[in-house]
Write an enzyme that holds these catalytic residues in place. Sequence first.
Site, short mmCIF file in Angstrom:
data_model
loop_
_atom_site.label_atom_id
_atom_site.label_comp_id
_atom_site.label_asym_id
_atom_site.label_seq_id
_atom_site.Cartn_x
_atom_site.Cartn_y
_atom_site.Cartn_z
N ASP A 67 0.81 -1.21 0.00
CA ASP A 67 0.00 0.00 0.00
C ASP A 67 0.85 1.27 0.00
OD1 ASP A 67 0.95 -0.39 2.57
OD2 ASP A 67 -1.00 -0.74 3.46
N ASP A 136 -7.93 -2.30 13.85
CA ASP A 136 -9.32 -2.54 13.42
C ASP A 136 -9.42 -3.77 12.52
OD1 ASP A 136 -8.12 -1.64 11.12
OD2 ASP A 136 -9.49 0.03 10.76
N HIS A 138 -7.49 -4.36 9.80
CA HIS A 138 -7.14 -4.18 8.39
C HIS A 138 -5.86 -4.91 8.02
CE1 HIS A 138 -4.95 -0.26 9.58
NE2 HIS A 138 -4.02 -0.97 8.98
N GLU A 143 -9.64 -1.75 4.74
CA GLU A 143 -10.33 -1.39 5.97
C GLU A 143 -11.64 -2.18 6.11
OE1 GLU A 143 -8.90 0.21 8.18
OE2 GLU A 143 -8.18 2.20 7.63
#
Length: 241
Positions: A67, A136, A138, A143
């Site tokens: 990413d 979270d 990810h 996400e």
Amino acid sequence: MRLYKAGNYNEMSRMAANIISAQVIIKPASVLGLATGGTPLGTYKQLIEWYKKGDIDFSEVTSINLDEYIGLSNAHRQSYHYFMHENFFNHININPNNIHLPDGTANDLEKACIDYDALINDTGGIDLQLLGIGTDGHIGFNEPGPAFEPTTHVVSLTESTIKSNTRFFSSEENVPKKAITVGIRTIMQAKKILLIVNGNNKADILKEALYGCITPALPASILQLHPDFTVIGDEEAFSKL
Ligand code: GLP
């Protein structure tokens, strides 16, 4: 799924580096899927040390990073381009032409995403994908959401990710709100997946990811379905398993 518990961060890093170096020794022209964040720093450090000792040769390796933030130049100290060069590529003998990260500065981001998938395809696919996990759940910057996104795409970062990543920036306002990430299909198509996790703050999400429902609300949960999935964690991260 294989789980290896390490005593601490250094041991986790050494175990992960062992698996990556075995991959490169067995297949010198490996395509490595690489990750950023605090978690893999120790792994890269260990690999650099072994490279300097002459134990690993990266000259034929291709790297595909997961990413990149949108809007940061490659020279920006918080860009993932900068991170990867500073913490890994500048210290090993990887061919610069074989280093790939998504282009977060492209004018046409949609095209940049399509081009990145085509490039991954041209390499023949990822042999070993190294992953961290966000608090979270990810992976890369995939996400939580209503569906698993298969291909490389632009993503709006969640509040929780922006907050977690604020530690690398001077203030929360300076954290980019968008990023490009490879998709879940690309990650799942890797021949091997190696997830590394450390610290108490990851213990709950790791348990949920490995033993909870498989849902796009927790992107890492899909890793349960991968046929060659290894998790290395320290005692704190494994404390709830
Ligand atoms: C970042 C990266 C992920 C990384 C995760 C965890 O936002 N995009 O690839 O795995 O968050 O980061 P850390 O290892 O610093 O906890």
